[in-house]
Design a protein around this motif. Sequence first.
Motif, PDB file in Angstrom:
ATOM      1  N   MET A   1       0.832  -1.209   0.000  1.00 22.87           N
ATOM      2  CA  MET A   1       0.000   0.000   0.000  1.00 22.87           C
ATOM      3  C   MET A   1       0.864   1.256   0.000  1.00 22.87           C
ATOM      4  SD  MET A   1      -2.880  -1.346   2.638  1.00 22.87           S
ATOM      5  CE  MET A   1      -3.361  -3.047   2.535  1.00 22.87           C
ATOM      6  N   LEU A   2       1.989   1.219   0.717  1.00 25.07           N
ATOM      7  CA  LEU A   2       2.931   2.337   0.680  1.00 25.07           C
ATOM      8  C   LEU A   2       3.561   2.459  -0.706  1.00 25.07           C
ATOM      9  CD1 LEU A   2       4.660   1.880   4.153  1.00 25.07           C
ATOM     10  CD2 LEU A   2       3.069   3.693   3.498  1.00 25.07           C
ATOM     11  N   ALA A   3       3.820   1.327  -1.360  1.00 28.91           N
ATOM     12  CA  ALA A   3       4.382   1.350  -2.707  1.00 28.91           C
ATOM     13  C   ALA A   3       3.403   1.989  -3.691  1.00 28.91           C
ATOM     14  CB  ALA A   3       4.746  -0.066  -3.156  1.00 28.91           C
ATOM     15  N   VAL A   4       2.123   1.697  -3.541  1.00 33.13           N
ATOM     16  CA  VAL A   4       1.108   2.328  -4.402  1.00 33.13           C
ATOM     17  C   VAL A   4       1.082   3.829  -4.152  1.00 33.13           C
ATOM     18  CG1 VAL A   4      -1.367   2.464  -4.884  1.00 33.13           C
ATOM     19  CG2 VAL A   4      -0.276   0.240  -4.644  1.00 33.13           C
ATOM     20  N   GLY A   5       1.227   4.244  -2.900  1.00 30.81           N
ATOM     21  CA  GLY A   5       1.300   5.663  -2.579  1.00 30.81           C
ATOM     22  C   GLY A   5       2.502   6.319  -3.247  1.00 30.81           C
ATOM     23  N   ALA A   6       3.635   5.617  -3.285  1.00 29.99           N
ATOM     24  CA  ALA A   6       4.829   6.152  -3.950  1.00 29.99           C
ATOM     25  C   ALA A   6       4.615   6.268  -5.453  1.00 29.99           C
ATOM     26  CB  ALA A   6       6.038   5.265  -3.646  1.00 29.99           C
ATOM     27  N   VAL A   7       3.904   5.314  -6.054  1.00 35.84           N
ATOM     28  CA  VAL A   7       3.592   5.403  -7.490  1.00 35.84           C
ATOM     29  C   VAL A   7       2.671   6.598  -7.756  1.00 35.84           C
ATOM     30  CG1 VAL A   7       2.415   4.236  -9.410  1.00 35.84           C
ATOM     31  CG2 VAL A   7       3.979   2.958  -7.948  1.00 35.84           C
ATOM     32  N   ALA A   8       1.711   6.822  -6.872  1.00 32.55           N
ATOM     33  CA  ALA A   8       0.830   7.992  -7.025  1.00 32.55           C
ATOM     34  C   ALA A   8       1.639   9.285  -6.905  1.00 32.55           C
ATOM     35  CB  ALA A   8      -0.277   7.952  -5.972  1.00 32.55           C
ATOM     36  N   ALA A   9       2.598   9.317  -5.987  1.00 34.93           N
ATOM     37  CA  ALA A   9       3.459  10.491  -5.851  1.00 34.93           C
ATOM     38  C   ALA A   9       4.331  10.666  -7.094  1.00 34.93           C
ATOM     39  CB  ALA A   9       4.324  10.364  -4.602  1.00 34.93           C
ATOM     40  N   ALA A  10       4.765   9.565  -7.707  1.00 35.32           N
ATOM     41  CA  ALA A  10       5.537   9.654  -8.955  1.00 35.32           C
ATOM     42  C   ALA A  10       4.687  10.273 -10.055  1.00 35.32           C
ATOM     43  CB  ALA A  10       6.035   8.270  -9.376  1.00 35.32           C
ATOM     44  N   GLY A  11       3.422   9.900 -10.099  1.00 32.29           N
ATOM     45  CA  GLY A  11       2.518  10.505 -11.080  1.00 32.29           C
ATOM     46  C   GLY A  11       2.348  11.992 -10.830  1.00 32.29           C
ATOM     47  N   THR A  12       2.259  12.357  -9.567  1.00 37.54           N
ATOM     48  CA  THR A  12       2.142  13.769  -9.207  1.00 37.54           C
ATOM     49  C   THR A  12       3.409  14.532  -9.635  1.00 37.54           C
ATOM     50  OG1 THR A  12       0.789  13.161  -7.314  1.00 37.54           O
ATOM     51  CG2 THR A  12       1.729  15.360  -7.288  1.00 37.54           C
ATOM     52  N   ALA A  13       4.571  13.940  -9.407  1.00 38.48           N
ATOM     53  CA  ALA A  13       5.824  14.562  -9.824  1.00 38.48           C
ATOM     54  C   ALA A  13       5.902  14.660 -11.337  1.00 38.48           C
ATOM     55  CB  ALA A  13       7.009  13.771  -9.277  1.00 38.48           C
ATOM     56  N   GLY A  14       5.427  13.630 -12.017  1.00 38.47           N
ATOM     57  CA  GLY A  14       5.426  13.641 -13.481  1.00 38.47           C
ATOM     58  C   GLY A  14       4.552  14.736 -14.059  1.00 38.47           C
ATOM     59  N   LEU A  15       3.513  15.113 -13.324  1.00 40.63           N
ATOM     60  CA  LEU A  15       2.639  16.203 -13.764  1.00 40.63           C
ATOM     61  C   LEU A  15       3.237  17.571 -13.458  1.00 40.63           C
ATOM     62  CD1 LEU A  15      -0.842  14.787 -12.680  1.00 40.63           C
ATOM     63  CD2 LEU A  15       0.069  14.976 -15.006  1.00 40.63           C
TER      64      LEU A  15
END
Length: 143
Positions: free
Chosen positions: A31-45
């Motif tokens: 679940m923390l890994a999914v949160g990190a992927v969501a943060a990566a998407g935020t950084a990508g934006l």
Amino acid sequence: MGGVDVWVWWLVAAAALGIPLVLTAMPEFGMLAVGAVAAAGTAGLGWGYVAQVVVFAVVSSALILVVRPVARRMRAGRPELSSGVDALKGRQAVVLERVDGQGGRIKLAGEVWSARSLDTESAYEPGRQVDVVEIDGATAVVM
């Protein structure tokens, strides 16, 4: 950060969180890994660091608070699966040769088994349905 985009570091963090998930089978790391992927998407934006950390915290916390209790309930409600001779207890069998306290033969789960009656005074004739109470070695105890 050394010429590497921030979203890549978030993906590295997600992969790093996936390692203890696999090694310990603790779903919280996933679940923390999914949160990190969501943060990566935020950084990508192109959103800032504060937004990335907030997205990581919100997504991870939401998953832990929502998914974890559901998974725990599903795991607790799962019936135990019996295997081997334990799976034969409680099943019905057909008497092939007279079964009494001394012995006999039954057809159980498609196989011929030696059997004896639970009550040594009882006897069951061929063709009768009996219930398997336990398995004692290679003998089914029936009633």
